[in-house]
Design an enzyme around this catalytic site. Structure first.
Site, PDB file in Angstrom:
ATOM      1  N   ASP A   1       0.943  -1.389  -0.083  1.00 37.26           N
ATOM      2  CA  ASP A   1       0.120   0.009  -0.132  1.00 37.26           C
ATOM      3  C   ASP A   1       0.720   1.176  -0.102  1.00 37.26           C
ATOM      4  OD1 ASP A   1      -3.327   0.587   1.123  1.00 37.26           O
ATOM      5  OD2 ASP A   1      -1.808   2.299   1.063  1.00 37.26           O
ATOM      6  N   ILE A   2       0.685   2.228  -0.850  1.00 39.31           N
ATOM      7  CA  ILE A   2       1.509   3.507  -1.053  1.00 39.31           C
ATOM      8  C   ILE A   2       1.288   4.178   0.011  1.00 39.31           C
ATOM      9  CG2 ILE A   2      -0.021   4.970  -2.218  1.00 39.31           C
ATOM     10  CD1 ILE A   2       3.378   4.294  -3.137  1.00 39.31           C
TER      11      ILE A   2
ATOM     12  N   HIS B   1      -6.858  -5.673   2.707  1.00 41.57           N
ATOM     13  CA  HIS B   1      -5.480  -5.097   3.477  1.00 41.57           C
ATOM     14  C   HIS B   1      -4.991  -6.163   4.353  1.00 41.57           C
ATOM     15  CE1 HIS B   1      -6.619  -0.907   2.509  1.00 41.57           C
ATOM     16  NE2 HIS B   1      -7.787  -1.242   2.217  1.00 41.57           N
TER      17      HIS B   1
ATOM     18  N   HIS C   1     -10.200  -5.365  -2.875  1.00 45.81           N
ATOM     19  CA  HIS C   1      -8.690  -5.668  -2.196  1.00 45.81           C
ATOM     20  C   HIS C   1      -8.558  -6.281  -0.758  1.00 45.81           C
ATOM     21  CE1 HIS C   1      -9.703  -1.415  -2.300  1.00 45.81           C
ATOM     22  NE2 HIS C   1      -8.859  -1.314  -1.192  1.00 45.81           N
TER      23      HIS C   1
HETATM   24  P1  5GP Z   1      -9.775   1.364   0.370  1.00 46.21           P
HETATM   25  O1  5GP Z   1     -10.504   1.512  -0.863  1.00 46.21           O
HETATM   26  O2  5GP Z   1      -9.858   0.131   0.863  1.00 46.21           O
HETATM   27  O3  5GP Z   1     -10.561   2.640   1.651  1.00 46.21           O
HETATM   28  O4  5GP Z   1      -8.467   1.757   0.509  1.00 46.21           O
HETATM   29  C1  5GP Z   1      -7.509   1.896  -0.614  1.00 46.21           C
HETATM   30  C2  5GP Z   1      -6.178   1.797  -0.398  1.00 46.21           C
HETATM   31  O5  5GP Z   1      -5.359   1.958  -1.643  1.00 46.21           O
HETATM   32  C3  5GP Z   1      -5.566   2.959   0.473  1.00 46.21           C
HETATM   33  O6  5GP Z   1      -4.974   2.186   1.476  1.00 46.21           O
HETATM   34  C4  5GP Z   1      -4.640   3.586  -0.360  1.00 46.21           C
HETATM   35  O7  5GP Z   1      -3.350   3.963   0.370  1.00 46.21           O
HETATM   36  C5  5GP Z   1      -4.264   2.471  -1.261  1.00 46.21           C
HETATM   37  N1  5GP Z   1      -3.937   3.101  -2.617  1.00 46.21           N
HETATM   38  C6  5GP Z   1      -4.585   3.963  -3.354  1.00 46.21           C
HETATM   39  N2  5GP Z   1      -3.864   4.383  -4.555  1.00 46.21           N
HETATM   40  C7  5GP Z   1      -2.857   3.517  -4.681  1.00 46.21           C
HETATM   41  C8  5GP Z   1      -1.905   3.372  -5.505  1.00 46.21           C
HETATM   42  O8  5GP Z   1      -1.792   4.041  -6.472  1.00 46.21           O
HETATM   43  N3  5GP Z   1      -0.846   2.479  -5.385  1.00 46.21           N
HETATM   44  C9  5GP Z   1      -0.835   1.778  -4.014  1.00 46.21           C
HETATM   45  N4  5GP Z   1       0.213   0.970  -3.872  1.00 46.21           N
HETATM   46  N5  5GP Z   1      -1.827   1.807  -3.083  1.00 46.21           N
HETATM   47  C10 5GP Z   1      -2.813   2.883  -3.424  1.00 46.21           C
END
Ligand code: 5GP
Length: 130
Positions: free
Chosen positions: A29-30, A95, A93
């Site tokens: 995660d970035i 985590h 996804h």
């Molecule tokens: P959620 O959709 O579960 O709320 O969170 C999405 C997750 O994807 C976040 O923790 C965010 O940091 C991660 N994320 C969003 N865009 C990118 C990206 O371009 N690259 C990576 N490696 N992680 C990402």
């Protein structure tokens, strides 16, 4: 339009890759809650986890378990926690978050490794994938 995770899977956007098989892909995660925070995604682009067919759902969990065990073997943590949210990126996804304290599970607490540290973390986790 392809999701940002599909672009990562296709190599159009860079990532710190952890593992890949025919159906699933894992990368750091970035914006991690803790060092080693990893995302596991199905290559098939589906928004909501409950909409995955059963085979893909179970396959994603098995793949996540494999990656999670590698995280526990390589990152200093009490255990790896699993969370599915998806409010930001509409591509399923899982985590995988190395946990020592509850705050690391909250998404309110973030760490910011430098590029070299991200690379070193990814190397360490990759080395423990069985
Ligand atoms: P959620 O959709 O579960 O709320 O969170 C999405 C997750 O994807 C976040 O923790 C965010 O940091 C991660 N994320 C969003 N865009 C990118 C990206 O371009 N690259 C990576 N490696 N992680 C990402």
């Amino acid at each position: 339009m392809a999701s940002i995770f599909t672009k990562i899977i296709n190599g159009e956007i860079p990532c710190y890759k952890i593992a890949e098989d025919e159906n699933f892909f894992a990368f750091l995660d970035i914006n991690p809650n803790a060092k080693g925070h990893t995302l596991c995604v199905p290559k098939k682009e589906v928004d909501r986890i409950m909409d995955l067919d059963e085979e893909t759902y179970l396959g994603l969990m098995a793949f996540s378990r494999k990656v999670g065990k590698a995280i526990e073997a390589s990152i200093n943590c009490n255990r790896v926690g699993i969370t599915v949210i998806g409010l930001e990126v509409p591509h399923v996804h899982v985590h995988l978050i190395p946990l020592n304290e509850m705050k690391e599970a909250t998404f309110q607490h973030k760490v910011a490794p430098a590029k070299e540290e991200f690379m070193a973390i990814a190397d360490k986790i990759r080395s423990k994938i069985e």
